[in-house]
Design an enzyme around this catalytic site. Sequence first.
Site, PDB file in Angstrom:
ATOM      1  N   ASP A 177       0.900  -1.147   0.000  1.00  0.00           N
ATOM      2  CA  ASP A 177       0.000   0.000   0.000  1.00  0.00           C
ATOM      3  C   ASP A 177       0.938   1.196   0.000  1.00  0.00           C
ATOM      4  O   ASP A 177       1.585   1.491   1.012  1.00  0.00           O
ATOM      5  CB  ASP A 177      -0.891   0.017   1.250  1.00  0.00           C
ATOM      6  CG  ASP A 177      -1.879   1.168   1.190  1.00  0.00           C
ATOM      7  OD1 ASP A 177      -1.524   2.219   0.644  1.00  0.00           O
ATOM      8  OD2 ASP A 177      -3.008   1.014   1.689  1.00  0.00           O
ATOM      9  N   HIS A 178       1.024   1.876  -1.144  1.00  0.00           N
ATOM     10  CA  HIS A 178       2.110   2.868  -1.254  1.00  0.00           C
ATOM     11  C   HIS A 178       1.943   4.039  -0.295  1.00  0.00           C
ATOM     12  O   HIS A 178       2.897   4.751  -0.015  1.00  0.00           O
ATOM     13  CB  HIS A 178       2.304   3.337  -2.704  1.00  0.00           C
ATOM     14  CG  HIS A 178       1.162   4.123  -3.237  1.00  0.00           C
ATOM     15  ND1 HIS A 178       0.073   3.549  -3.820  1.00  0.00           N
ATOM     16  CD2 HIS A 178       0.941   5.450  -3.257  1.00  0.00           C
ATOM     17  CE1 HIS A 178      -0.775   4.486  -4.180  1.00  0.00           C
ATOM     18  NE2 HIS A 178      -0.271   5.650  -3.852  1.00  0.00           N
ATOM     19  N   HIS A 240      -6.147   2.397   1.549  1.00  0.00           N
ATOM     20  CA  HIS A 240      -5.336   3.559   1.932  1.00  0.00           C
ATOM     21  C   HIS A 240      -5.862   4.288   3.175  1.00  0.00           C
ATOM     22  O   HIS A 240      -5.121   4.555   4.118  1.00  0.00           O
ATOM     23  CB  HIS A 240      -5.250   4.558   0.777  1.00  0.00           C
ATOM     24  CG  HIS A 240      -4.790   3.951  -0.509  1.00  0.00           C
ATOM     25  ND1 HIS A 240      -3.709   3.100  -0.572  1.00  0.00           N
ATOM     26  CD2 HIS A 240      -5.246   4.058  -1.767  1.00  0.00           C
ATOM     27  CE1 HIS A 240      -3.537   2.723  -1.825  1.00  0.00           C
ATOM     28  NE2 HIS A 240      -4.453   3.281  -2.571  1.00  0.00           N
TER      29      HIS A 240
END
Length: 483
Positions: A177-178, A240
């Site tokens: 999950d960037h 996110h």
Amino acid sequence: MVSRVIPVEDFDLVIFGGTGDLARRKILPGLFRRYLSGQMPDTSRIIGAARSDLDDAGYRDMVREAIAEFGGEEAKNTQELSAFIAQLHYVTVDAKGDGGWSELHEMIRFEAVNAFYFSVAPSLFGDLAERLHTYKIADKDSRVVVEKPFGRDLDTARELNATLAQHFDEKQIYRIDHYLGKETVQNLMAVRFGNILFEPLWNNHYVDHIEITVAETVGVGGRGAYYDKSGAMRDMVQNHLMQLLCLIAMEAPSVFDADAVRDEKLKVIRALQPVEPHHIVRGQYDRAGDEPSYREDAGNERSFTESFIAMRTEIANWRWAGVPFYLRTGKKLKARASEIVVVFKDLGHSIFPGDQERHRNILSIQLQPNEGMQLRVTIKEPGPGGMRLVDVPLDMTFAEALEGDNDTVDAYERLIMDVIRGNQTLFMRGDEVEAAWEWTDPIIQGWEARGDVPKLYDQGSAGPDDALLLMHREGRRWSQIKA
Ligand code: NAD
């Protein structure tokens, strides 16, 4: 200050989907930047693996173009770029067939760290994992990196986890999950757990509410048909926004290691209250002049999928009981901005005349487009003329003080280097992902059962008016969405 970049161990990184959009826009330019910083050893190799019929030379040309297009200023360093490109290789493989796998086996150096980035559709994860084992390419020390979406509901996430678990131990799986790779996310943990100042205030006695906003200016554009099957809840909230909420709300782990941190995050997800229907506002952007509406972009005139969502939830534990967490995310909003805002309570009693609310302490944490952290504090306005109070932001990023030490590492770069280092702290564990779907699924099922219709909102706005009401009703106001 001298840069403290420490090279990682020698590695072979195989990028399945190495010719795809994500590889060209993020993964390869990111690796080039790590190469420039001195973090990627000269002996390491990146092996693109995809269906296109290319050789090493053809792949290198493709990557050179991709880095020129997406690599920013650094890409102008042609000498270094050529040296980096020389570390690239390519093999044509079909995840569903047998071509290319023996060649890939021959290419891998088993004495180096081996990582396999699954930058392909999730429907191929099982095929890739199986063939990596059949052809004895992966072993018990190999790492696999998987991209979102990790399922579209609890059942599909469980299936994906089970598929990966057939061939890999959880310790080998890196679910990206960037948002977790952002500098500020790590700084948030440093600020919370490295100072004595915040912990005593970090609870329902002193925090009034918390907002998490991820606003985008772009629409769904060319991804419309894909996005229409997902929507903001699946595409943004389940992953996110939930991850950011976990980092804000979790207890201090006993040590800073991957499982201790992820155990604490999991407890937050499990303590999330179900969301009442009147605490959710869904929206779709309307047509604006020549700019198509969401439904036009999605190519579905009867779409009920949301391009915007705002919601209020609570965490049922001793620390947070009664504190509202307001989440919102959407497309075609007024600015591109990701921000977490912690609003502290009013002073119990003020000895100064004036507006109480104006002098609340507020901690704002920006993740996009620029990263930063400010604490709003109240001081005396300097100068003569009596006691006038003024609110000023205290910059907690200290970018200037630390200049030279922080070469703005992009989230993808940081996370890929963490994979090579074998550090899973900033990656989602399988049970976290499943718990997040367990919370999300009933909400989505409720909309489907009720035939919930999203409200239209103006492009360039802050979403439907009802989203503002969500807070107004409780005497609160969203922070401005501003870049
Ligand atoms: P893409 O369609 O641009 O690329 C797909 C890649 O997979 C290509 O290299 C293609 O050759 C390869 N491929 C397809 N079928 C194959 C097969 N049978 N065998 C071997 N290789 C095969 O997709 P993308 O946008 O790069 O996305 C890749 C993954 O990353 C997807 O799971 C996507 O959801 C996820 N993701 C993408 C982005 C993004 O910004 N593009 C962001 C987040 C997550």
